[in-house]
Design an enzyme around this catalytic site. Structure first.
Site, PDB file in Angstrom:
ATOM      1  N   ASP A 131       8.850   0.792 -14.725  1.00 60.56           N
ATOM      2  CA  ASP A 131       7.673   1.362 -14.096  1.00 60.56           C
ATOM      3  C   ASP A 131       6.548   0.990 -15.041  1.00 60.56           C
ATOM      4  O   ASP A 131       6.417   1.584 -16.119  1.00 60.56           O
ATOM      5  CB  ASP A 131       7.791   2.879 -13.985  1.00 60.56           C
ATOM      6  CG  ASP A 131       6.617   3.447 -13.221  1.00 60.56           C
ATOM      7  OD1 ASP A 131       5.471   3.044 -13.517  1.00 60.56           O
ATOM      8  OD2 ASP A 131       6.818   4.284 -12.329  1.00 60.56           O
ATOM      9  N   HIS A 132       5.756  -0.011 -14.681  1.00 60.03           N
ATOM     10  CA  HIS A 132       4.866  -0.568 -15.703  1.00 60.03           C
ATOM     11  C   HIS A 132       3.811   0.433 -16.179  1.00 60.03           C
ATOM     12  O   HIS A 132       3.238   0.281 -17.241  1.00 60.03           O
ATOM     13  CB  HIS A 132       4.240  -1.897 -15.252  1.00 60.03           C
ATOM     14  CG  HIS A 132       3.080  -1.741 -14.317  1.00 60.03           C
ATOM     15  ND1 HIS A 132       3.248  -1.532 -12.976  1.00 60.03           N
ATOM     16  CD2 HIS A 132       1.752  -1.768 -14.523  1.00 60.03           C
ATOM     17  CE1 HIS A 132       2.057  -1.433 -12.404  1.00 60.03           C
ATOM     18  NE2 HIS A 132       1.127  -1.581 -13.324  1.00 60.03           N
TER      19      HIS A 132
ATOM     20  N   HIS B 252       4.750   5.299 -10.060  1.00 64.82           N
ATOM     21  CA  HIS B 252       3.716   5.496 -11.077  1.00 64.82           C
ATOM     22  C   HIS B 252       3.158   6.933 -11.105  1.00 64.82           C
ATOM     23  O   HIS B 252       3.019   7.539 -12.157  1.00 64.82           O
ATOM     24  CB  HIS B 252       2.543   4.539 -10.851  1.00 64.82           C
ATOM     25  CG  HIS B 252       2.962   3.116 -10.659  1.00 64.82           C
ATOM     26  ND1 HIS B 252       4.000   2.552 -11.348  1.00 64.82           N
ATOM     27  CD2 HIS B 252       2.490   2.130  -9.851  1.00 64.82           C
ATOM     28  CE1 HIS B 252       4.137   1.282 -10.985  1.00 64.82           C
ATOM     29  NE2 HIS B 252       3.237   1.010 -10.059  1.00 64.82           N
TER      30      HIS B 252
HETATM   31  C1  BG6 Z   1       1.956  -2.059  -8.582  1.00 68.67           C
HETATM   32  C2  BG6 Z   1       1.743  -1.976  -7.104  1.00 68.67           C
HETATM   33  O1  BG6 Z   1       3.136  -1.417  -8.939  1.00 68.67           O
HETATM   34  O2  BG6 Z   1       0.860  -1.436  -9.235  1.00 68.67           O
HETATM   35  C3  BG6 Z   1       0.435  -2.632  -6.705  1.00 68.67           C
HETATM   36  O3  BG6 Z   1       2.815  -2.632  -6.426  1.00 68.67           O
HETATM   37  C4  BG6 Z   1      -0.705  -2.054  -7.496  1.00 68.67           C
HETATM   38  O4  BG6 Z   1       0.194  -2.481  -5.312  1.00 68.67           O
HETATM   39  C5  BG6 Z   1      -0.393  -2.062  -8.982  1.00 68.67           C
HETATM   40  O5  BG6 Z   1      -1.847  -2.835  -7.244  1.00 68.67           O
HETATM   41  C6  BG6 Z   1      -1.448  -1.305  -9.774  1.00 68.67           C
HETATM   42  O6  BG6 Z   1      -1.207  -1.473 -11.135  1.00 68.67           O
HETATM   43  P1  BG6 Z   1      -2.381  -1.484 -12.190  1.00 68.67           P
HETATM   44  O7  BG6 Z   1      -1.704  -1.634 -13.512  1.00 68.67           O
HETATM   45  O8  BG6 Z   1      -3.277  -2.637 -11.832  1.00 68.67           O
HETATM   46  O9  BG6 Z   1      -3.112  -0.181 -12.028  1.00 68.67           O
END
Ligand code: BG6
Length: 490
Positions: A182-183, A245
């Site tokens: 989960d980045h 997230h």
């Molecule tokens: C991803 C989603 O996990 O997170 C995308 O699949 C989204 O749809 C992205 O745009 C948002 O990540 P960040 O790090 O740009 O806020």
């Protein structure tokens, strides 16, 4: 910390994730000397690719997406020498035995002794297939070495498919070797939530329903679905952002202090939050973006490979509660959406008002507010009341603002750098354990169930804050959405 030798095997090397995130992350780890001394990367993709093409790919992706520009003095050759390319059609079951031989050869060259990180940067329908082949060909359990698998989201479509997928992956890898990404957990400020809470006398004693009025969590975006129509038609904002997230950040904000700072103790506390989460049908709002008022941007339904009558949500706002002694009665408002006014991620903690005595007798004073800024600013903002400068006795809100990434030249590591580094050193704290995934799906599935068959979805104009229903959700409780992003966001 000295990392053990290993090979990183990237399945899906020609895809977007590898280009945008993995190659640049590896480059920055390399520059910061955070890769193992004995290390190689095998990029696997379906297309043919010559060594020269692979090098051009990697160089191009660093130039476009790396947070640090490539410097003339840096010897990129040494970095590129770590990479090789292997062509494989994932459906071709005869292709895996030669892959095994290829990787064993690489082990000899790099001296990596069979230690592997398998990164599945592929579309989810291949997760189980690849895991099974790694198992069948003995690439996932080699004696005297370790093998770990990294799985990207989405981990399933709902609880049932997530269980199936999990069973498939678990047949090959033990839970401790599965790294579900989960980045958001790799972002600086997400990692900082626990520190802010548990390393400060100032906050933790107030972190409960006696002092906190409510909490808001916003992850808003300005982009649309960006060519990911087919994926998004299956996912929608609920599965794309809330299931992972948002619930992960919420769990970090609401969890009890863990008994220790080890991986399992932290995950145990997060799971308890996810298990106690409650939501009602009236507490959920969805929406879908239409065109902008100037008609320059496409509506969601006009996007490539999206059904013209799609009712998939690109916006979700909800009010959740947590059934435990700490949080009973405190609403958690969550909102996320595409094509909104600003791109920002923030957690706002609004404290209760003081009783109506002293300064509060005849003036309406603002509440104390603590904001944890995740993106684009990274930092903490605290708002409190003080006397206005000068001879008046007016009380005004003032603030203290700490910004991590505002100092010149400070460029915080990308989430994927930290996550890749953690997989290589075998630390899964910033990855989600199966039961966290399970309870997140349980929460999200009930909402999806309420929406099933309902073809009415509010359409909001691109470039605004979502449908009016979202504001109403808070207005019913006498509250409104707050945002503190500096410079109006990005
Ligand atoms: C991803 C989603 O996990 O997170 C995308 O699949 C989204 O749809 C992205 O745009 C948002 O990540 P960040 O790090 O740009 O806020």
């Amino acid at each position: 910390m000295k990392l053990e030798p290993c090979i990183l095997v990237i399945f899906g090397a020609t895809g977007d994730l590898t280009h945008r995130k993995l190659y640049p992350a590896l480059y920055n780890l390399w520059r910061e000397k955070l890769l193992p001394e004995r290390f190689g990367v095998v990029s696997i993709g379906r297309r043919e690719k010559t060594p020269a093409e692979l090098r051009a790919d990697i160089t191009g992706s660093i130039e476009r997406f790396s947070r640090t520009p490539h410097l003339a003095g840096v010897d990129l050759e040494r970095f590129l020498a770590m990479f090789s390319y292997y062509r494989l059609d994932f459906n071709d079951l005869d292709g895996y035995a030669p892959l095994k031989r290829y990787l064993s050869e690489k082990d000899k060259i790099y001296g990596t002794a069979g230690n592997r990180v398998y990164f599945l940067a592929v579309s989810p329908e291949y997760f189980a297939l690849i895991a099974r082949q790694l198992h069948t060909h003995g690439m996932a359990s080699q004696k005297g070495s370790w093998q770990r698998v990294v799985v990207e989201k989405p981990f399933g479509q709902d609880l049932t498919t997530a269980i199936e997928l999990n069973n498939d992956v678990r047949r090959t890898f033990q839970e401790r070797n599965i790294y579900r990404i989960d980045h958001y957990l790799g972002k600086e400020m997400a990692q900082n939530i626990m520190v802010i809470r548990f390393a400060n006398t100032l906050f933790e004693p107030l972190w409960n329903n006696r002092y906190i009025d409510h909490i808001q969590l916003s992850l808003t975006e300005t982009v649309g679905v960006e060519g990911r129509g087919p994926y998004y038609e299956q996912a929608g904002a609920l599965r794309d952002m809330v299931q992972n997230h948002m619930l992960q950040l919420l769990a970090l904000i609401a969890m009890e202090p863990p008994v220790a700072l080890d991986t399992e103790s932290i995950r145990d506390e997060k799971v308890k939050v996810l298990r106690s989460l409650k939501v009602t049908p009236e507490g959920v709002v969805r929406g879908q973006y239409g065109r902008d008022p100037a008609q320059r941007l496409k509506a969601y339904r006009e996007e490539d490979r999206v059904a013209p009558n799609s009712v998939v949500e690109t916006f979700v706002a909800l009010k959740a509660t947590i059934d435990n002694f700490r949080w009973a009665g405190v609403p958690f408002y969550l909102r996320t959406g595409k094509r909104l006014m600003r791109k920002y991620s923030e957690i706002v903690i609004q404290f209760k008002k003081l009783p109506g005595v002293l300064y509060f007798e005849d003036t309406r004073l603002d509440s104390n507010i603590l904001v944890i800024r995740v993106h684009p600013d990274e930092g903490v903002y605290l708002q409190f009341n003080a006397k206005q400068l000068g001879t008046t006795s007016m009380i005004v809100p003032v603030s203290m603002d700490f910004c991590h990434n505002c100092a010149d030249g400070l460029n915080s590591p990308e989430a994927y750098e930290r996550l890749l580094y953690d997989v290589m050193r075998g630390d899964s704290t910033l990855f989600t354990r199966w039961d966290e995934v399970e309870y997140s799906w349980r929460f999200v599935d009930q909402i999806a169930q309420w929406w099933r068959g309902d073809r009415n979805i509010p359409i909001y104009p691109s470039g605004f804050w979502g449908p009016p229903e979202s504001d109403l959700l808070l207005a019913k409780d006498g509250r409104r959405w707050l945002y503190f992003v500096r410079n109006g966001g990005s």
